[in-house]
Scaffold this motif. Structure first.
Motif, PDB file in Angstrom:
ATOM      1  N   ARG A  31       0.841  -1.211   0.000  1.00 39.68           N
ATOM      2  CA  ARG A  31       0.000   0.000   0.000  1.00 39.68           C
ATOM      3  C   ARG A  31       0.871   1.256   0.000  1.00 39.68           C
ATOM      4  NH1 ARG A  31      -3.600  -3.129   3.572  1.00 39.68           N
ATOM      5  NH2 ARG A  31      -5.395  -3.687   2.283  1.00 39.68           N
ATOM      6  N   THR A  32       1.993   1.166   0.697  1.00 36.12           N
ATOM      7  CA  THR A  32       2.931   2.300   0.678  1.00 36.12           C
ATOM      8  C   THR A  32       3.490   2.493  -0.728  1.00 36.12           C
ATOM      9  OG1 THR A  32       3.536   1.798   2.962  1.00 36.12           O
ATOM     10  CG2 THR A  32       5.018   3.236   1.742  1.00 36.12           C
ATOM     11  N   VAL A  33       3.791   1.372  -1.393  1.00 36.71           N
ATOM     12  CA  VAL A  33       4.294   1.455  -2.772  1.00 36.71           C
ATOM     13  C   VAL A  33       3.261   2.147  -3.653  1.00 36.71           C
ATOM     14  CG1 VAL A  33       4.899   0.110  -4.817  1.00 36.71           C
ATOM     15  CG2 VAL A  33       5.768  -0.574  -2.574  1.00 36.71           C
ATOM     16  N   ARG A  34       2.019   1.723  -3.507  1.00 35.91           N
ATOM     17  CA  ARG A  34       0.952   2.350  -4.304  1.00 35.91           C
ATOM     18  C   ARG A  34       0.833   3.837  -3.991  1.00 35.91           C
ATOM     19  NH1 ARG A  34      -4.209  -1.784  -4.383  1.00 35.91           N
ATOM     20  NH2 ARG A  34      -3.396  -3.193  -5.992  1.00 35.91           N
ATOM     21  N   ALA A  35       0.958   4.160  -2.712  1.00 33.33           N
ATOM     22  CA  ALA A  35       0.841   5.566  -2.320  1.00 33.33           C
ATOM     23  C   ALA A  35       1.973   6.383  -2.933  1.00 33.33           C
ATOM     24  CB  ALA A  35       0.859   5.687  -0.802  1.00 33.33           C
ATOM     25  N   ARG A  36       3.173   5.797  -2.944  1.00 31.17           N
ATOM     26  CA  ARG A  36       4.307   6.515  -3.543  1.00 31.17           C
ATOM     27  C   ARG A  36       4.041   6.794  -5.011  1.00 31.17           C
ATOM     28  NH1 ARG A  36       8.155   2.881  -0.814  1.00 31.17           N
ATOM     29  NH2 ARG A  36       8.421   1.788  -2.780  1.00 31.17           N
ATOM     30  N   ARG A  37       3.401   5.822  -5.678  1.00 34.64           N
ATOM     31  CA  ARG A  37       3.085   6.025  -7.094  1.00 34.64           C
ATOM     32  C   ARG A  37       1.987   7.059  -7.249  1.00 34.64           C
ATOM     33  NH1 ARG A  37       2.478  -0.310  -8.710  1.00 34.64           N
ATOM     34  NH2 ARG A  37       4.674  -0.870  -8.658  1.00 34.64           N
ATOM     35  N   TRP A  38       1.054   7.090  -6.293  1.00 37.05           N
ATOM     36  CA  TRP A  38      -0.116   7.935  -6.418  1.00 37.05           C
ATOM     37  C   TRP A  38       0.213   9.396  -6.186  1.00 37.05           C
ATOM     38  CZ3 TRP A  38      -2.794  11.030  -2.854  1.00 37.05           C
ATOM     39  CH2 TRP A  38      -4.047  11.464  -3.275  1.00 37.05           C
ATOM     40  N   ILE A  39       1.164   9.639  -5.265  1.00 37.72           N
ATOM     41  CA  ILE A  39       1.430  11.025  -4.851  1.00 37.72           C
ATOM     42  C   ILE A  39       1.831  11.930  -6.021  1.00 37.72           C
ATOM     43  CG2 ILE A  39       3.047  12.459  -3.509  1.00 37.72           C
ATOM     44  CD1 ILE A  39       2.839  10.306  -1.299  1.00 37.72           C
ATOM     45  N   PRO A  40       2.804  11.516  -6.866  1.00 41.72           N
ATOM     46  CA  PRO A  40       3.156  12.419  -7.975  1.00 41.72           C
ATOM     47  C   PRO A  40       1.970  12.687  -8.902  1.00 41.72           C
ATOM     48  CG  PRO A  40       4.812  10.721  -7.711  1.00 41.72           C
ATOM     49  CD  PRO A  40       3.665  10.333  -6.847  1.00 41.72           C
ATOM     50  N   GLY A  41       1.178  11.666  -9.173  1.00 40.87           N
ATOM     51  CA  GLY A  41       0.011  11.856 -10.026  1.00 40.87           C
ATOM     52  C   GLY A  41      -1.002  12.772  -9.395  1.00 40.87           C
ATOM     53  N   ALA A  42      -1.183  12.594  -8.071  1.00 37.26           N
ATOM     54  CA  ALA A  42      -2.153  13.436  -7.378  1.00 37.26           C
ATOM     55  C   ALA A  42      -1.696  14.885  -7.362  1.00 37.26           C
ATOM     56  CB  ALA A  42      -2.336  12.928  -5.950  1.00 37.26           C
ATOM     57  N   VAL A  43      -0.398  15.088  -7.134  1.00 37.89           N
ATOM     58  CA  VAL A  43       0.132  16.453  -7.117  1.00 37.89           C
ATOM     59  C   VAL A  43      -0.050  17.089  -8.488  1.00 37.89           C
ATOM     60  CG1 VAL A  43       2.266  17.794  -6.963  1.00 37.89           C
ATOM     61  CG2 VAL A  43       1.778  16.034  -5.261  1.00 37.89           C
ATOM     62  N   THR A  44       0.228  16.305  -9.545  1.00 38.26           N
ATOM     63  CA  THR A  44       0.047  16.821 -10.902  1.00 38.26           C
ATOM     64  C   THR A  44      -1.412  17.173 -11.155  1.00 38.26           C
ATOM     65  OG1 THR A  44       1.884  15.464 -11.664  1.00 38.26           O
ATOM     66  CG2 THR A  44       0.396  16.317 -13.345  1.00 38.26           C
ATOM     67  N   ALA A  45      -2.304  16.250 -10.733  1.00 40.39           N
ATOM     68  CA  ALA A  45      -3.726  16.492 -10.950  1.00 40.39           C
ATOM     69  C   ALA A  45      -4.181  17.734 -10.209  1.00 40.39           C
ATOM     70  CB  ALA A  45      -4.536  15.275 -10.494  1.00 40.39           C
ATOM     71  N   LEU A  46      -3.734  17.874  -8.959  1.00 39.78           N
ATOM     72  CA  LEU A  46      -4.106  19.053  -8.192  1.00 39.78           C
ATOM     73  C   LEU A  46      -3.567  20.325  -8.850  1.00 39.78           C
ATOM     74  CD1 LEU A  46      -3.556  17.782  -4.535  1.00 39.78           C
ATOM     75  CD2 LEU A  46      -5.720  18.428  -5.590  1.00 39.78           C
ATOM     76  N   ALA A  47      -2.354  20.230  -9.375  1.00 39.91           N
ATOM     77  CA  ALA A  47      -1.764  21.399 -10.031  1.00 39.91           C
ATOM     78  C   ALA A  47      -2.564  21.773 -11.267  1.00 39.91           C
ATOM     79  CB  ALA A  47      -0.310  21.111 -10.410  1.00 39.91           C
ATOM     80  N   LEU A 105       5.872   0.076 -16.418  1.00 40.75           N
ATOM     81  CA  LEU A 105       5.890   0.741 -17.720  1.00 40.75           C
ATOM     82  C   LEU A 105       4.476   0.897 -18.270  1.00 40.75           C
ATOM     83  CD1 LEU A 105       7.365   1.970 -20.082  1.00 40.75           C
ATOM     84  CD2 LEU A 105       7.753  -0.322 -21.000  1.00 40.75           C
ATOM     85  N   GLN A 106       3.658  -0.144 -18.128  1.00 43.08           N
ATOM     86  CA  GLN A 106       2.283  -0.079 -18.652  1.00 43.08           C
ATOM     87  C   GLN A 106       1.512   1.065 -17.984  1.00 43.08           C
ATOM     88  OE1 GLN A 106       0.105  -3.745 -18.270  1.00 43.08           O
ATOM     89  NE2 GLN A 106      -1.149  -3.254 -20.036  1.00 43.08           N
ATOM     90  N   ARG A 107       1.675   1.183 -16.675  1.00 48.54           N
ATOM     91  CA  ARG A 107       0.943   2.226 -15.955  1.00 48.54           C
ATOM     92  C   ARG A 107       1.434   3.613 -16.362  1.00 48.54           C
ATOM     93  NH1 ARG A 107       3.096   1.718 -11.338  1.00 48.54           N
ATOM     94  NH2 ARG A 107       4.397   3.532 -11.681  1.00 48.54           N
ATOM     95  N   ASP A 108       2.758   3.765 -16.494  1.00 47.00           N
ATOM     96  CA  ASP A 108       3.296   5.085 -16.808  1.00 47.00           C
ATOM     97  C   ASP A 108       2.982   5.490 -18.249  1.00 47.00           C
ATOM     98  OD1 ASP A 108       4.243   5.394 -14.258  1.00 47.00           O
ATOM     99  OD2 ASP A 108       6.219   4.561 -14.711  1.00 47.00           O
TER     100      ASP A 108
END
Lengths: 207, 172
Positions: A31-47, A105-108
């Motif tokens: 779950r921490t791994v997923r959160a690490r992946r989610w944070i940059p996307g969330a920050v981008t989305a918020l921006a 890679l697929q996700r990115d």
């Protein structure tokens, strides 16, 4: 000492080692791994949301026009670097010294609107291949460049409906990774577990 | 060999973890030589497998994926720290000096050292065939080589392992 005795000795050693980490601990860490992946996307989305809100507040929406907004962004992993360009294309550089991790890679790629199927140890292609792959992929620099990495520029807007990119990564005898890329029809394709020795007729080989 | 893609059913992660965690830990331990480091690398790799389980479960050999991710992470750590930790000195695997009796340890340092001796490709085949218990065809699929090449690499690797073990055993 015959072969069976050697194999038995190795497996006896293996069977003496036990991991005491519980599956719950692994899932918690996952779950921490997923959160690490989610944070940059969330920050981008918020921006993006914040920028859109600001534009609306200033009455600039009409001035900016309705074209989709793409920001330049870079994802770096051990296996690849993916750079998103303002015009909607993306440059993918694969490190041939590291085998691809399909999920990452697929996700990115999907984040950049690139539909892709990533496989390790097999390569999938369509016969006949969908038309227009040369509009989907192009190459910066010389293919003869002997450097450790090579790049491909992908234009997701040029991908016909019902198609996706197939990435098949194989590990060669010298340990280096070799990745074949082709545009495929999602409804009709076959896969091979034999590493291609030449670029596919409707795609490219990286590594 | 060509075959039609038919898809594969998803494994249950918990079941996969239970069945493969010990073998994956041992495979990584052979390469990194430190039990604590190996444990952390394998835990992280399994965590990443769980986080991407939809795609990892379709891998021809998810356990091989876990080992590969763990060893890639080991290389990454090594590059960050700029010091040699990726391969242990022969005989010092698991913290035991060469020649030290294994009575106080569950691992035999001679066998652990012998496992580091074959070339990279042979070690990969040993990992797949002997440690992860993959069959020849699945090993060939994962490594992108022919089944006959897998058999040849395994035979050579076993010969190398034997040469590393016989002198020690003959002294006993």
């Amino acid at each position: 000492m015959n072969d069976d005795e050697v194999i038995t000795a190795v497996r006896e050693q293996r069977d003496k080692v036990h991991s005491h980490t519980s599956v719950d601990q692994i899932i918690s860490r996952g779950r921490t791994v997923r959160a690490r992946r989610w944070i940059p996307g969330a920050v981008t989305a918020l921006a993006v949301v914040a920028a859109a809100g600001t534009a609306l507040a200033l009455g600039l929406a009409g001035v900016l026009g309705a074209a989709p907004a793409h920001s330049t962004d870079t994802i770096r992993t051990m296996a690849f670097t993916l750079v998103r360009h303002p015009n909607g294309t993306a440059t993918l550089t694969i490190n041939r010294n590291v085998l691809l991790e399909p999920g990452t890679l697929q996700r990115d790629l999907a984040r950049d609107g690139i539909r892709a199927m990533i496989t390790v140890g097999r390569f999938c292609s369509s016969d006949p291949a969908p038309a227009g792959w040369t509009k989907v992929m192009s190459f910066p620099g010389s293919p003869a460049d002997p450097g450790p990495v090579r790049s491909v520029v992908i234009n997701p807007a040029a991908m016909p409906a019902g198609t996706e990119l197939s990435f098949g990564s194989f590990q060669r005898a010298n340990g280096a990774a070799q990745t074949s890329v082709a545009l495929i029809d999602r409804r009709s394709y076959t896969c091979t577990s034999t590493a291609p020795t030449a670029p596919p007729p409707d795609g490219v080989m990286i590594g | 060999m060509r075959y039609v893609h038919v898809g594969t059913g998803q494994l249950d992660f918990a079941e996969f973890y239970r069945e493969s965690k010990d073998a994956c830990l041992f495979a990584v331990l052979v390469s990194v030589g430190d039990r604590d480091v190996a444990q952390d690398l394998v835990d992280e790799a399994f965590a990443r497998a769980w986080a991407s389980w939809r795609s990892v479960s379709r891998h021809p050999a998810p356990a091989a994926w876990v080992v590969r991710v763990a060893l890639n992470a080991s290389i990454s750590r090594w590059r960050k720290r700029r010091r040699e930790v990726s391969l242990p000195e022969p005989g010092k695997v698991a913290g035991l000096a060469a020649g030290q009796e294994a009575a106080d340890s569950p691992l035999d340092p001679r066998i652990m050292a012998a496992l580091t001796r074959p070339p990279a490709r042979q070690r990969q085949v040993v990992t797949m065939r002997l440690l992860l218990d993959l069959d020849t065809s699945r090993t060939a699929e994962v490594l992108g080589i022919s089944p006959s090449a897998v058999k040849a690499h395994l035979a050579r690797a076993i010969a190398t392992l034997r040469s590393g073990l016989i002198p020690e055993r003959q002294q006993e």
